[in-house]
Design a protein around this motif. Structure first.
Motif, PDB file in Angstrom:
ATOM      1  N   GLU A  93       0.850  -1.192   0.000  1.00 43.20           N
ATOM      2  CA  GLU A  93       0.000   0.000   0.000  1.00 43.20           C
ATOM      3  C   GLU A  93       0.884   1.240   0.000  1.00 43.20           C
ATOM      4  O   GLU A  93       2.059   1.163   0.296  1.00 43.20           O
ATOM      5  CB  GLU A  93      -0.956  -0.034   1.195  1.00 43.20           C
ATOM      6  CG  GLU A  93      -0.283  -0.065   2.574  1.00 43.20           C
ATOM      7  CD  GLU A  93       0.257   1.269   3.009  1.00 43.20           C
ATOM      8  OE1 GLU A  93      -0.428   2.283   2.857  1.00 43.20           O
ATOM      9  OE2 GLU A  93       1.385   1.302   3.493  1.00 43.20           O
ATOM     10  N   THR A  94       0.302   2.372  -0.333  1.00 46.13           N
ATOM     11  CA  THR A  94       1.124   3.581  -0.415  1.00 46.13           C
ATOM     12  C   THR A  94       0.682   4.693   0.522  1.00 46.13           C
ATOM     13  O   THR A  94       1.345   5.715   0.603  1.00 46.13           O
ATOM     14  CB  THR A  94       1.139   4.118  -1.860  1.00 46.13           C
ATOM     15  OG1 THR A  94      -0.209   4.366  -2.272  1.00 46.13           O
ATOM     16  CG2 THR A  94       1.810   3.144  -2.802  1.00 46.13           C
ATOM     17  N   ALA A  95      -0.403   4.513   1.240  1.00 44.13           N
ATOM     18  CA  ALA A  95      -0.886   5.582   2.123  1.00 44.13           C
ATOM     19  C   ALA A  95      -0.050   5.702   3.394  1.00 44.13           C
ATOM     20  O   ALA A  95       0.284   6.809   3.818  1.00 44.13           O
ATOM     21  CB  ALA A  95      -2.354   5.342   2.477  1.00 44.13           C
ATOM     22  N   LEU A  96       0.304   4.586   3.996  1.00 49.26           N
ATOM     23  CA  LEU A  96       1.003   4.614   5.282  1.00 49.26           C
ATOM     24  C   LEU A  96       2.525   4.542   5.145  1.00 49.26           C
ATOM     25  O   LEU A  96       3.244   5.210   5.876  1.00 49.26           O
ATOM     26  CB  LEU A  96       0.516   3.455   6.159  1.00 49.26           C
ATOM     27  CG  LEU A  96      -0.967   3.473   6.489  1.00 49.26           C
ATOM     28  CD1 LEU A  96      -1.399   2.149   7.088  1.00 49.26           C
ATOM     29  CD2 LEU A  96      -1.289   4.627   7.419  1.00 49.26           C
ATOM     30  N   PHE A  97       2.971   3.701   4.240  1.00 49.76           N
ATOM     31  CA  PHE A  97       4.409   3.464   4.098  1.00 49.76           C
ATOM     32  C   PHE A  97       4.828   3.500   2.627  1.00 49.76           C
ATOM     33  O   PHE A  97       5.285   2.492   2.077  1.00 49.76           O
ATOM     34  CB  PHE A  97       4.785   2.116   4.725  1.00 49.76           C
ATOM     35  CG  PHE A  97       4.452   2.007   6.182  1.00 49.76           C
ATOM     36  CD1 PHE A  97       5.192   2.691   7.131  1.00 49.76           C
ATOM     37  CD2 PHE A  97       3.380   1.230   6.612  1.00 49.76           C
ATOM     38  CE1 PHE A  97       4.882   2.605   8.481  1.00 49.76           C
ATOM     39  CE2 PHE A  97       3.066   1.139   7.963  1.00 49.76           C
ATOM     40  CZ  PHE A  97       3.816   1.823   8.897  1.00 49.76           C
TER      41      PHE A  97
END
Length: 152
Positions: free
Chosen positions: A99-103
């Motif tokens: 995923e790209t939102a958190l990390f």
């Protein structure tokens, strides 16, 4: 930054990574002195999140510590494969390395390394090992504990 490889095997001690696979009670995969209580598991899972956040904020890559693969990448990648397998399946976490939102930096790094044939083979070997352990039921006791509404 300390997640894997315990330096001590005394009863009641576990490295942070142990939160993902040490059972809450004796099983065929976990001796009673290695079992992990709820409070310890919860604290170690929080520590994993803290370490991932710290690492995300400090990556200076495209690799962990610069423009070339180092020991940091070679040692962290296998641990990340383990986290990729365990955290969503057993603990309901987001797919941390997908995923790209958190990390976003860790996701980009993990994806980039996964395109390399050597790293891809390492990932597959580790992944297949844990698939086998999951099929044997190694994580059922942990899942049951985490599903309990009293687990924090």
């Amino acid at each position: 930054l300390y997640i894997a490889s315990p330096n001590c095997t005394q009863p009641g001690f576990s490295h942070t990574q142990g939160a993902m696979y040490l059972a809450p009670y004796e099983t065929k995969w976990c001796r009673p002195e290695r079992a992990m209580d709820r409070a310890t598991r919860a604290a170690k899972l929080a520590e994993i999140w803290k370490h991932l956040t710290w690492l995300e904020d400090r990556m200076c890559g495209p690799f962990m510590v610069g423009s070339e693969v180092t020991v940091a990448d070679m040692t962290w990648y296998p641990t990340c494969v383990f986290m990729e397998f365990m955290l969503p399946r057993v603990f309901g976490w987001p797919e941390v390395f997908r995923e790209t939102a958190l990390f976003p930096r860790l996701t980009k790094w993990y994806s980039m390394l996964g395109e390399d044939a050597v790293f891809a083979k390492v990932r597959q070997d580790i992944w297949d090992f844990w698939v086998g352990k999951e099929a044997e039921g190694q994580f059922d006791s942990i899942r049951n504990e985490v599903l309990d509404p009293g687990f924090k």
